[in-house]
Motif scaffolding. Sequence first.
Motif, mmCIF file in Angstrom:
data_model
loop_
_atom_site.group_PDB
_atom_site.id
_atom_site.type_symbol
_atom_site.label_atom_id
_atom_site.label_comp_id
_atom_site.label_asym_id
_atom_site.label_seq_id
_atom_site.Cartn_x
_atom_site.Cartn_y
_atom_site.Cartn_z
ATOM 1 N N ASN A 14 0.852 -1.189 0.000
ATOM 2 C CA ASN A 14 0.000 0.000 0.000
ATOM 3 C C ASN A 14 0.885 1.236 0.000
ATOM 4 O O ASN A 14 1.453 1.615 1.017
ATOM 5 C CB ASN A 14 -0.912 -0.008 1.226
ATOM 6 C CG ASN A 14 -1.802 1.218 1.297
ATOM 7 O OD1 ASN A 14 -1.867 2.027 0.355
ATOM 8 N ND2 ASN A 14 -2.498 1.368 2.419
ATOM 9 N N LYS A 15 1.019 1.879 -1.167
ATOM 10 C CA LYS A 15 1.929 3.010 -1.293
ATOM 11 C C LYS A 15 1.444 4.256 -0.568
ATOM 12 O O LYS A 15 2.173 5.242 -0.467
ATOM 13 C CB LYS A 15 2.178 3.322 -2.773
ATOM 14 C CG LYS A 15 2.918 2.209 -3.492
ATOM 15 C CD LYS A 15 3.326 2.596 -4.893
ATOM 16 C CE LYS A 15 4.125 1.479 -5.559
ATOM 17 N NZ LYS A 15 4.550 1.851 -6.928
ATOM 18 N N ASN A 16 0.222 4.205 -0.054
ATOM 19 C CA ASN A 16 -0.300 5.338 0.716
ATOM 20 C C ASN A 16 -0.118 5.131 2.219
ATOM 21 O O ASN A 16 -0.507 5.984 3.012
ATOM 22 C CB ASN A 16 -1.793 5.547 0.413
ATOM 23 C CG ASN A 16 -2.027 5.970 -1.026
ATOM 24 O OD1 ASN A 16 -1.262 6.772 -1.574
ATOM 25 N ND2 ASN A 16 -3.077 5.435 -1.654
ATOM 26 N N SER A 17 0.462 4.000 2.625
ATOM 27 C CA SER A 17 0.621 3.711 4.051
ATOM 28 C C SER A 17 1.783 4.497 4.644
ATOM 29 O O SER A 17 2.737 4.861 3.944
ATOM 30 C CB SER A 17 0.845 2.209 4.272
ATOM 31 O OG SER A 17 2.125 1.821 3.791
#
Length: 292
Positions: free
Chosen positions: A277-280
């Motif tokens: 999850n690159k938004n984590s």
Amino acid sequence: MSRGTISGGIVGLSVSYALSVTQTLNWLVRMSSDVETNIVAVERIKEYTEAQQEAPWEMPINQPNQNWPEEGVVEFNKYSTRYREGLDLVVRDIDCKITKGEKVGIVGRTGAGKSSLTLALFRIIESAGGSIIIDNVNISKIGLHDLRSRLTIIPQDPVLFSGTLRLNLDPFNKYEDAKVWSALELSHLKEFVSGLSNGLQFEVSEGGENLSVGQRQLVCLARALLRKTRVLILDEATAAVDMETDNLIQQTIGREVLVLDKGEIKEFDTPATLLNNKNSIFYGMAKDAGLV
């Protein structure tokens, strides 16, 4: 006596008094400094007598059984804490459960509350709300000795005492030599200790100065492995060892990651899931560190 002149006796008396006053002033300044220095001890005694005492060392009424904790299930129930009354909460509303045998890494940026959770587990700082339950026992209801003697921590700065290596590993002489050697093997120290002329009777100097920092850290790891407590806390325990040894130790640690930010849980999942999850927050931290 004519105008503008004084007798020799008056001059002598004046000089004598001037020298005496100078010595008196020196003595006054010195005594004032001594009083100011010594009064610090009185101030500290006053402060300590007025300081809030820790909880009782033992509480026979709420004493846990001899084998507690048997499974090592740790639950944080809306837990919050602060360092002292009047300060802001450093950890707030932590609500999670670490199951039997689960290995969780707590990550976060500076000031996120990682060390505060460690202090909370040992009750160095007390709860400001909520509770911590270990194997169905509320840790705030038992004595500090019963709690702290059943948990194990490997600190970032290794602590060793002057005495034999065996004394540092097993200070209360509870374990047989075979178990001590087994712990040394698991901590990758067996070969080093076997090569010492005195083996387990090797004399460790004050603070472990005759060992390298990495070896001291591995001794602390061996000490923890020997105790085999169900709850083990590592506070950046591999920060002082080389990369090869760090990788060997990390193989038995990393399973899940709990991400803290400003004293609150933001993420709690496996490293692989969080990295996907690159938004984590965890992905952002790994990216900043150049790991992805």
